[in-house]
Design a protein around this motif. Structure first.
Motif, PDB file in Angstrom:
ATOM      1  N   LYS A 198      -0.749   1.152  -3.087  1.00 12.01           N
ATOM      2  CA  LYS A 198      -1.148   1.692  -1.786  1.00 12.01           C
ATOM      3  C   LYS A 198      -1.126   3.211  -1.855  1.00 12.01           C
ATOM      4  O   LYS A 198      -0.089   3.813  -2.183  1.00 12.01           O
ATOM      5  CB  LYS A 198      -0.188   1.189  -0.701  1.00 12.01           C
ATOM      6  CG  LYS A 198      -0.586   1.573   0.719  1.00 12.01           C
ATOM      7  CD  LYS A 198       0.376   0.944   1.724  1.00 12.01           C
ATOM      8  CE  LYS A 198      -0.006   1.263   3.146  1.00 12.01           C
ATOM      9  NZ  LYS A 198       0.932   0.655   4.124  1.00 12.01           N
ATOM     10  N   ASP A 199      -2.274   3.817  -1.595  1.00 15.87           N
ATOM     11  CA  ASP A 199      -2.410   5.285  -1.646  1.00 15.87           C
ATOM     12  C   ASP A 199      -1.983   5.835  -3.007  1.00 15.87           C
ATOM     13  O   ASP A 199      -1.346   6.895  -3.094  1.00 15.87           O
ATOM     14  CB  ASP A 199      -1.596   5.944  -0.534  1.00 15.87           C
ATOM     15  CG  ASP A 199      -2.063   5.527   0.857  1.00 15.87           C
ATOM     16  OD1 ASP A 199      -3.273   5.286   1.013  1.00 15.87           O
ATOM     17  OD2 ASP A 199      -1.211   5.425   1.766  1.00 15.87           O
ATOM     18  N   GLY A 200      -2.330   5.104  -4.062  1.00 16.08           N
ATOM     19  CA  GLY A 200      -2.034   5.573  -5.409  1.00 16.08           C
ATOM     20  C   GLY A 200      -0.603   5.361  -5.850  1.00 16.08           C
ATOM     21  O   GLY A 200      -0.234   5.786  -6.953  1.00 16.08           O
ATOM     22  N   ARG A 201       0.192   4.692  -5.021  1.00 18.47           N
ATOM     23  CA  ARG A 201       1.600   4.469  -5.357  1.00 18.47           C
ATOM     24  C   ARG A 201       1.914   2.971  -5.382  1.00 18.47           C
ATOM     25  O   ARG A 201       1.360   2.197  -4.600  1.00 18.47           O
ATOM     26  CB  ARG A 201       2.527   5.180  -4.363  1.00 18.47           C
ATOM     27  CG  ARG A 201       2.351   6.701  -4.367  1.00 18.47           C
ATOM     28  CD  ARG A 201       3.383   7.407  -3.513  1.00 18.47           C
ATOM     29  NE  ARG A 201       3.200   8.845  -3.570  1.00 18.47           N
ATOM     30  CZ  ARG A 201       3.699   9.628  -4.526  1.00 18.47           C
ATOM     31  NH1 ARG A 201       4.425   9.091  -5.501  1.00 18.47           N
ATOM     32  NH2 ARG A 201       3.492  10.918  -4.519  1.00 18.47           N
ATOM     33  N   LEU A 202       2.807   2.592  -6.276  1.00 17.23           N
ATOM     34  CA  LEU A 202       3.198   1.191  -6.396  1.00 17.23           C
ATOM     35  C   LEU A 202       3.818   0.724  -5.088  1.00 17.23           C
ATOM     36  O   LEU A 202       4.761   1.331  -4.586  1.00 17.23           O
ATOM     37  CB  LEU A 202       4.189   1.019  -7.547  1.00 17.23           C
ATOM     38  CG  LEU A 202       4.660  -0.417  -7.817  1.00 17.23           C
ATOM     39  CD1 LEU A 202       3.490  -1.292  -8.235  1.00 17.23           C
ATOM     40  CD2 LEU A 202       5.744  -0.426  -8.891  1.00 17.23           C
ATOM     41  N   PHE A 203       3.278  -0.373  -4.548  1.00 13.01           N
ATOM     42  CA  PHE A 203       3.729  -0.852  -3.243  1.00 13.01           C
ATOM     43  C   PHE A 203       4.572  -2.120  -3.367  1.00 13.01           C
ATOM     44  O   PHE A 203       5.601  -2.260  -2.713  1.00 13.01           O
ATOM     45  CB  PHE A 203       2.516  -1.098  -2.345  1.00 13.01           C
ATOM     46  CG  PHE A 203       2.860  -1.384  -0.920  1.00 13.01           C
ATOM     47  CD1 PHE A 203       3.594  -0.472  -0.170  1.00 13.01           C
ATOM     48  CD2 PHE A 203       2.445  -2.556  -0.316  1.00 13.01           C
ATOM     49  CE1 PHE A 203       3.917  -0.734   1.154  1.00 13.01           C
ATOM     50  CE2 PHE A 203       2.755  -2.826   1.009  1.00 13.01           C
ATOM     51  CZ  PHE A 203       3.490  -1.908   1.745  1.00 13.01           C
ATOM     52  N   VAL A 645      -1.038   5.079 -11.396  1.00 14.66           N
ATOM     53  CA  VAL A 645      -0.117   4.433 -10.461  1.00 14.66           C
ATOM     54  C   VAL A 645       1.165   5.247 -10.412  1.00 14.66           C
ATOM     55  O   VAL A 645       1.897   5.329 -11.400  1.00 14.66           O
ATOM     56  CB  VAL A 645       0.193   2.985 -10.885  1.00 14.66           C
ATOM     57  CG1 VAL A 645       1.138   2.330  -9.879  1.00 14.66           C
ATOM     58  CG2 VAL A 645      -1.092   2.179 -11.021  1.00 14.66           C
ATOM     59  N   HIS A 646       1.437   5.846  -9.280  1.00 16.14           N
ATOM     60  CA  HIS A 646       2.613   6.698  -9.136  1.00 16.14           C
ATOM     61  C   HIS A 646       3.775   5.920  -8.521  1.00 16.14           C
ATOM     62  O   HIS A 646       3.562   4.909  -7.840  1.00 16.14           O
ATOM     63  CB  HIS A 646       2.288   7.911  -8.268  1.00 16.14           C
ATOM     64  CG  HIS A 646       1.265   8.825  -8.866  1.00 16.14           C
ATOM     65  ND1 HIS A 646       1.588   9.858  -9.708  1.00 16.14           N
ATOM     66  CD2 HIS A 646      -0.093   8.827  -8.753  1.00 16.14           C
ATOM     67  CE1 HIS A 646       0.489  10.488 -10.078  1.00 16.14           C
ATOM     68  NE2 HIS A 646      -0.549   9.882  -9.523  1.00 16.14           N
ATOM     69  N   PRO A 647       4.999   6.384  -8.743  1.00 20.24           N
ATOM     70  CA  PRO A 647       6.153   5.720  -8.114  1.00 20.24           C
ATOM     71  C   PRO A 647       6.088   5.844  -6.601  1.00 20.24           C
ATOM     72  O   PRO A 647       5.494   6.790  -6.071  1.00 20.24           O
ATOM     73  CB  PRO A 647       7.359   6.486  -8.681  1.00 20.24           C
ATOM     74  CG  PRO A 647       6.856   7.163  -9.907  1.00 20.24           C
ATOM     75  CD  PRO A 647       5.418   7.467  -9.641  1.00 20.24           C
ATOM     76  N   PRO A 648       6.693   4.916  -5.872  1.00 22.93           N
ATOM     77  CA  PRO A 648       6.684   4.986  -4.399  1.00 22.93           C
ATOM     78  C   PRO A 648       7.537   6.143  -3.900  1.00 22.93           C
ATOM     79  O   PRO A 648       8.404   6.663  -4.613  1.00 22.93           O
ATOM     80  CB  PRO A 648       7.266   3.641  -3.980  1.00 22.93           C
ATOM     81  CG  PRO A 648       8.094   3.207  -5.143  1.00 22.93           C
ATOM     82  CD  PRO A 648       7.407   3.734  -6.365  1.00 22.93           C
ATOM     83  N   SER A 649       7.294   6.519  -2.667  1.00 24.66           N
ATOM     84  CA  SER A 649       8.078   7.588  -2.047  1.00 24.66           C
ATOM     85  C   SER A 649       8.269   7.284  -0.575  1.00 24.66           C
ATOM     86  O   SER A 649       7.563   6.456   0.011  1.00 24.66           O
ATOM     87  CB  SER A 649       7.374   8.946  -2.214  1.00 24.66           C
ATOM     88  OG  SER A 649       6.106   8.922  -1.565  1.00 24.66           O
TER      89      SER A 649
END
Length: 699
Positions: A198-203, A645-649
């Motif tokens: 989601k939005d380039g981050r792992l969801f 794929v970036h880590p979530p924040s």
């Protein structure tokens, strides 16, 4: 002196400096058009002074620590120059120092004498795979090296080396985790995983390997789902699915990471889990007390019986009542008898009302709330339901927590989590293999001469036999028949035992089966003492097939397992290294350890060993790897340059998670702070959100 290359000259000066107890660093150099060194200078580490710019950059850290100045303008150096023949000579040497040398006991602390060698790297990485931290890894190195001075580096050097690894994978962590799952699927097409970004981050992401999917086919009738763990630095919820195997041990079925705890996420997870398991829904599921989970189960698993984990609920009790009460033996006995010991609904209702009135908890909103949902967690309300031992008694829950605590860490990257998780899962499966071997190739010790016990020992696993023997001994020692009533289609027998509870055993003539009012067989499918007493009275020497459930037998996993498409689930090696290579590596390491133990008994033996190792090393090409290549070898995956794929924040979880208690909590543990209080009315048993004075509370 003449050297073949610059590295040889550097090595010589390092050894020379070590003998005199000072440190060395590399100075200026000049290269020709082809990159060949024309000349190079090696300096004393304390040469020169820091510039004002360097002073400003390192004078103090964000935490207020000040760096220490080590330079004092020492002029000592050597200057090497390339000859026309391609060799290197010492063209200049200055030996004067303007400072004292370190003492022999501190010689190993000199910076140029320290390096994280291959032994230290291997030990560090292996320790982290086993969930052993860097400090403990260094302690292990010190013990193995027989002294700090022989380790080759300091604890700080080791910590810096590992910190560099964590920094390198920082932004690529999530993508590396997903790519690792892709790799495992390529090695074994039965390895199942799904994820969403989601939005380039792992969801969210779910995975289950072949062994887990096979285990679910055999033992997936009862399921435990727990989301109270947080195992990573992003606060993603770790949600494992576990069950109970034929040895009555916890067994892993699959797991997920979730970025939020909304109903939609749990619906996605349960649907994904069912796809992985061939659409086979469990008969019974136990979860923690979460409204989103309850709603998702109602949507995805409408025909699965859902109950709450007693252990999680009871663990919250100290926060909801006066903590001093828990020190009262009578209080603990009363509440345990009410919650755990009530066999009938009437018995529970009577005991609950009695202890609530005795300790004046009528206005405790938390206890009132638990009473309202009593049918979801009090065993008296579902004694006839097959539980498979998964209702999460204290011992069951502690067993599951013991497994997951091996890789739980609040600040773990996802890649670090996987390395620790993989090791812990292998340990769990090794324990099952040992249990299988013990049950198949040894016989349990018989406690009686009854043929029923001998037959049970032949078909059940050892742990089930132990439970069966407990019932069998109780049948022999404590069970007596009081009355027998013959009816047209059944026989009713009243049996008493040492619990002073009269039991009613009904024998149905047509089905040739017994049913006991204690409901033990319905709950865990092991014949109770009262049924065993009836079988013994009827002179039956073997357990009827009705009392032998497949999941408790030694051979329950012998049948082949297939997925929903009819494909055979075959466990494959999912490591890039061949089994034969790993076997040879283990043989070589064990052989060297045997030789070392023999050689260390004398100085002469050690000299012979070192000489032969030197000769042996000439047979192999030296390994030249960058630090990143070393780190990639440790994690078994490459560190990507382009991250998709970036880590979530910005994850906010609903409540607290399990974590390791640190030194800052020691003082807190020694004090009894009592129950948590509402911030509005200062009462206990509720919080500001559901306070009765909420409307009158200031904003």
């Amino acid at each position: 002196m003449l050297f073949d290359d610059v590295e040889a000259a550097h090595k010589f000066y390092m050894e020379y400096a070590h003998s005199l107890a000072f440190s060395v660093r590399i100075g200026q150099q000049k290269l020709d058009a082809n990159g060949v060194v024309i000349w190079k200078r090696f300096l004393r580490a304390r040469e020169g002074y820091k510039t004002e710019k360097e002073e400003g950059a390192s004078g103090s850290s964000s935490k207020g620590r000040r760096s220490r100045e080590s330079r004092c303008g020492c002029p000592a150096y050597i200057y090497v120059k390339r000859t026309p023949e391609g060799k290197y000579v010492i063209a200049a040497l200055y030996e004067e120092h303007n400072h004292a040398f370190v003492t022999p006991s501190k010689r190993h602390l000199l910076r140029s004498n320290r390096s994280v060698n291959e032994k230290a790297k291997t030990t560090l990485f292996n320790c982290h795979k086993a969930s052993i931290g860097t400090s403990q890894a260094f302690r292990l190195l010190q013990i193995g090296a027989r002294g700090f001075e022989y380790v080759g580096c300091t604890k700080k050097d080791l910590q810096n080396y590992y910190s560099d690894f964590r920094h390198k994978i920082n932004n690529a962590d999530a993508q590396m985790f997903i790519e690792n799952l892709h790799t495992l699927n390529k090695l074994d097409h039965n390895f199942f995983f799904e994820y969403e970004v989601k939005d380039g981050r792992l969801f969210r992401v779910f995975w289950a390997d072949t062994t887990s999917r096979k285990n679910y086919i055999h033992f997936g009738d009862v399921l435990s789902f727990d989301t109270t763990y947080s195992t990573n630095q992003y606060d993603m919820k770790f949600a494992p699915f576990t069950g109970v195997n034929h040895h009555m041990r916890s067994i892993f079925f699959g797991a997920a990471f979730l970025a939020d705890e909304k109903i939609e996420s749990y619906v996605w997870l349960f649907n994904t889990f069912l796809r992985a398991m061939g659409r086979k829904a469990p008969s019974f599921i136990v979860t923690d007390e979460d409204a989103s989970i309850k709603a998702a189960i109602a949507i995805v698993l409408p025909y699965t019986i859902h109950r709450l984990c007693m252990w999680h609920i009871m663990k919250k009790l100290p926060e909801k009542i006066d903590a001093n009460l828990l020190k009262d033996d009578e209080f603990r006995k009363t509440i345990n008898l009410c919650v755990w010991g009530s066999e009938t609904i009437e018995e529970f209702e009577s005991r609950w009302q009695a202890w609530i009135a005795k300790y004046h908890f009528e206005n405790n909103e938390w206890l009132v709330g638990r009473y309202e949902i009593r049918k979801s967690w009090i065993p008296a309300y579902f004694r006839e339901i097959w539980l498979g031992g998964i209702l999460r008694t204290t011992s069951r829950s502690e067993s599951a927590n013991s497994f997951f605590s091996r890789f739980i860490g609040r600040k773990l990257a996802l890649v670090e989590f996987w390395i620790r998780f993989d090791t812990a899962l292998k340990c769990q499966r090794q324990d099952e293999l040992i249990d299988d071997n013990t049950s198949m190739h040894t016989n349990p010790k018989l406690l009686t001469s009854w043929e029923l016990e001998r037959h049970g020992g032949a078909v059940f696993t050892h742990e089930v036999v132990r439970r069966f023997q407990n019932e069998l001994l109780a049948a022999r020692e404590h069970c007596d028949v009081q009355t027998t009533t013959e009816m047209e289609d059944r026989t009713i027998v009243k049996v008493v035992d040492n619990s002073n509870r009269p039991r009613e055993v009904i024998f149905f003539n047509a089905a040739q089966v017994h049913k006991c009012s204690c409901m033990l067989f319905e709950s865990i499918v092991i014949p109770c003492r009262h049924i065993i007493r009836m079988l013994r009275s009827a002179r039956i020497s073997e357990l009827p097939m009705h009392y032998i459930t497949k999941r408790w037998t030694k051979n329950c996993k012998r049948e082949a397992a297939f997925d929903s498409e009819g494909n055979l689930l075959i466990e494959k090696s999912i490591t890039s290294m061949e089994d034969s290579t790993r076997r040879k590596m283990a043989t070589a390491l064990n052989k060297f350890e045997d030789i070392f133990q023999m050689a260390k008994t004398s100085e002469e033996g050690l000299d012979i060993l070192i000489q032969n190792l030197e000769r042996l090393s000439l047979l192999f090409e030296p390994i030249s790897r960058t630090r990143q290549e070393e780190q990639e070898s440790f994690i078994g995956m490459s560190i990507p340059e382009n991250v998709q794929v970036h880590p979530p924040s910005d994850i906010r979880s609903k409540g607290r998670c399990k974590r390791i208690v640190g030194h800052a909590d020691k003082h807190k543990r020694t004090q009894s702070s009592g129950p948590r209080k509402c911030s509005s009315c200062k009462g206990v048993g509720h919080d500001r959100r559901n306070c009765s004075n909420k409307d009158a509370a200031p904003p």
